[in-house]
Design a protein around this motif. Structure first.
Motif, PDB file in Angstrom:
ATOM      1  N   UNK A  34       0.820  -1.211   0.000  1.00 53.00           N
ATOM      2  CA  UNK A  34       0.000   0.000   0.000  1.00 53.00           C
ATOM      3  C   UNK A  34       0.854   1.261   0.000  1.00 53.00           C
ATOM      4  N   UNK A  35       1.899   1.286   0.813  1.00 51.22           N
ATOM      5  CA  UNK A  35       2.764   2.471   0.880  1.00 51.22           C
ATOM      6  C   UNK A  35       3.387   2.767  -0.483  1.00 51.22           C
ATOM      7  N   UNK A  36       3.809   1.720  -1.186  1.00 53.14           N
ATOM      8  CA  UNK A  36       4.394   1.894  -2.513  1.00 53.14           C
ATOM      9  C   UNK A  36       3.340   2.401  -3.503  1.00 53.14           C
ATOM     10  N   UNK A  37       2.128   1.858  -3.414  1.00 57.17           N
ATOM     11  CA  UNK A  37       1.028   2.302  -4.271  1.00 57.17           C
ATOM     12  C   UNK A  37       0.782   3.798  -4.072  1.00 57.17           C
ATOM     13  N   UNK A  38       0.726   4.227  -2.813  1.00 48.93           N
ATOM     14  CA  UNK A  38       0.478   5.637  -2.518  1.00 48.93           C
ATOM     15  C   UNK A  38       1.626   6.498  -3.034  1.00 48.93           C
ATOM     16  N   UNK A  39       2.849   6.071  -2.804  1.00 42.74           N
ATOM     17  CA  UNK A  39       4.016   6.836  -3.241  1.00 42.74           C
ATOM     18  C   UNK A  39       4.020   7.021  -4.760  1.00 42.74           C
ATOM     19  N   UNK A  40       3.700   5.980  -5.484  1.00 45.55           N
ATOM     20  CA  UNK A  40       3.721   6.032  -6.946  1.00 45.55           C
ATOM     21  C   UNK A  40       2.558   6.867  -7.488  1.00 45.55           C
ATOM     22  N   UNK A  41       1.371   6.747  -6.874  1.00 44.37           N
ATOM     23  CA  UNK A  41       0.167   7.346  -7.450  1.00 44.37           C
ATOM     24  C   UNK A  41      -0.308   8.632  -6.789  1.00 44.37           C
ATOM     25  N   UNK A  42       0.315   9.059  -5.699  1.00 47.81           N
ATOM     26  CA  UNK A  42      -0.177  10.236  -4.978  1.00 47.81           C
ATOM     27  C   UNK A  42      -0.246  11.494  -5.842  1.00 47.81           C
ATOM     28  N   UNK A  43       0.776  11.848  -6.608  1.00 51.84           N
ATOM     29  CA  UNK A  43       0.654  13.073  -7.432  1.00 51.84           C
ATOM     30  C   UNK A  43      -0.533  12.998  -8.400  1.00 51.84           C
ATOM     31  N   UNK A  44      -0.726  11.851  -9.010  1.00 48.28           N
ATOM     32  CA  UNK A  44      -1.829  11.664  -9.959  1.00 48.28           C
ATOM     33  C   UNK A  44      -3.177  11.781  -9.241  1.00 48.28           C
ATOM     34  N   UNK A  45      -3.275  11.191  -8.050  1.00 51.06           N
ATOM     35  CA  UNK A  45      -4.524  11.247  -7.291  1.00 51.06           C
ATOM     36  C   UNK A  45      -4.820  12.669  -6.815  1.00 51.06           C
ATOM     37  N   UNK A  46      -3.789  13.407  -6.426  1.00 49.95           N
ATOM     38  CA  UNK A  46      -3.992  14.795  -6.010  1.00 49.95           C
ATOM     39  C   UNK A  46      -4.450  15.671  -7.177  1.00 49.95           C
ATOM     40  N   UNK A  47      -3.878  15.440  -8.377  1.00 47.11           N
ATOM     41  CA  UNK A  47      -4.319  16.192  -9.563  1.00 47.11           C
ATOM     42  C   UNK A  47      -5.781  15.875  -9.873  1.00 47.11           C
ATOM     43  N   UNK A  48      -6.123  14.604  -9.810  1.00 53.58           N
ATOM     44  CA  UNK A  48      -7.505  14.194 -10.069  1.00 53.58           C
ATOM     45  C   UNK A  48      -8.437  14.806  -9.021  1.00 53.58           C
ATOM     46  N   UNK A  49      -8.029  14.760  -7.766  1.00 52.05           N
ATOM     47  CA  UNK A  49      -8.831  15.355  -6.702  1.00 52.05           C
ATOM     48  C   UNK A  49      -9.001  16.856  -6.873  1.00 52.05           C
ATOM     49  N   UNK A  50      -7.939  17.528  -7.309  1.00 55.83           N
ATOM     50  CA  UNK A  50      -8.007  18.979  -7.535  1.00 55.83           C
ATOM     51  C   UNK A  50      -9.008  19.288  -8.644  1.00 55.83           C
ATOM     52  N   UNK A  51      -8.963  18.505  -9.691  1.00 59.14           N
ATOM     53  CA  UNK A  51      -9.899  18.730 -10.789  1.00 59.14           C
ATOM     54  C   UNK A  51     -11.335  18.421 -10.359  1.00 59.14           C
ATOM     55  N   UNK A  52     -11.520  17.449  -9.487  1.00 55.10           N
ATOM     56  CA  UNK A  52     -12.867  17.124  -9.005  1.00 55.10           C
ATOM     57  C   UNK A  52     -13.414  18.197  -8.074  1.00 55.10           C
TER      58      UNK A  52
END
Length: 169
Positions: free
Chosen positions: A8-26
């Motif tokens: 899970x920690x690796x998943x978050x580290x790899x995908x956090x910037x993408x998830x934050x961009x998606x969240x910002x757009x939402x």
């Protein structure tokens, strides 16, 4: 499977910037985006092994969870909170550089489901099938939501481009 992220920690580290961009757009701003991402990752992190076992694409599952959480929050809080008096001193607020951009304003005004479809399609570059899987809806729903959203955006942007004082003919 080789190359698959199981920690899970690796998943978050790899995908956090993408998830934050998606969240910002939402959500329309970086602060609500960070809250949304944190809330969803807290819930998913506690049951990460089940998520991996039951879903073929954990990133799509997280995106769908973010869209659903955002829609739920929007439904609960879409009413204005009026106050009797203004605060004595202004608070320091970080200004969003896109706040006054016509496209960003029009995107922010879309209903959450339409905004999610537009963001996933044009910001994240996902196909209709990938969007349908991410949001847990049919491909036809993705097409209709995208069509409605684009028509709304076009109408609002045309209105922004009109010369002041002139009515459309």
């Amino acid at each position: 499977m080789p190359g698959e992220i199981t920690d899970f920690a690796e998943f978050v580290e790899v995908n956090l910037p993408r998830l934050l961009r998606y969240g910002h757009a939402l959500t329309g701003n970086p602060h609500d985006a960070a809250d949304l991402v944190q809330t969803v990752l807290e819930k998913i992190g506690s049951r990460w092994p089940q998520v991996l076992r039951k879903t073929g694409d954990p990133l799509a599952y997280v995106r769908r969870s973010m869209a659903n959480a955002h829609i739920s929050r929007w439904r609960r809080h879409r009413r204005e909170n009026l106050v009797a008096e203004l605060p004595d001193s202004p608070t320091l607020v970080q200004i969003d550089p896109f706040e006054h951009e016509p496209l960003w304003q029009a995107l922010r005004d879309l209903p959450p489901r339409q905004r999610a479809v537009i963001v996933l399609r044009y910001y994240e570059g996902l196909s209709e099938a990938e969007i349908a899987a991410s949001l847990g809806v049919a491909a036809g729903t993705v097409k209709s939501q995208a069509s409605k959203a684009i028509a709304t955006l076009r109408g609002r942007l045309r209105g922004d481009e009109e010369v002041e004082g002139r009515k459309p003919v």
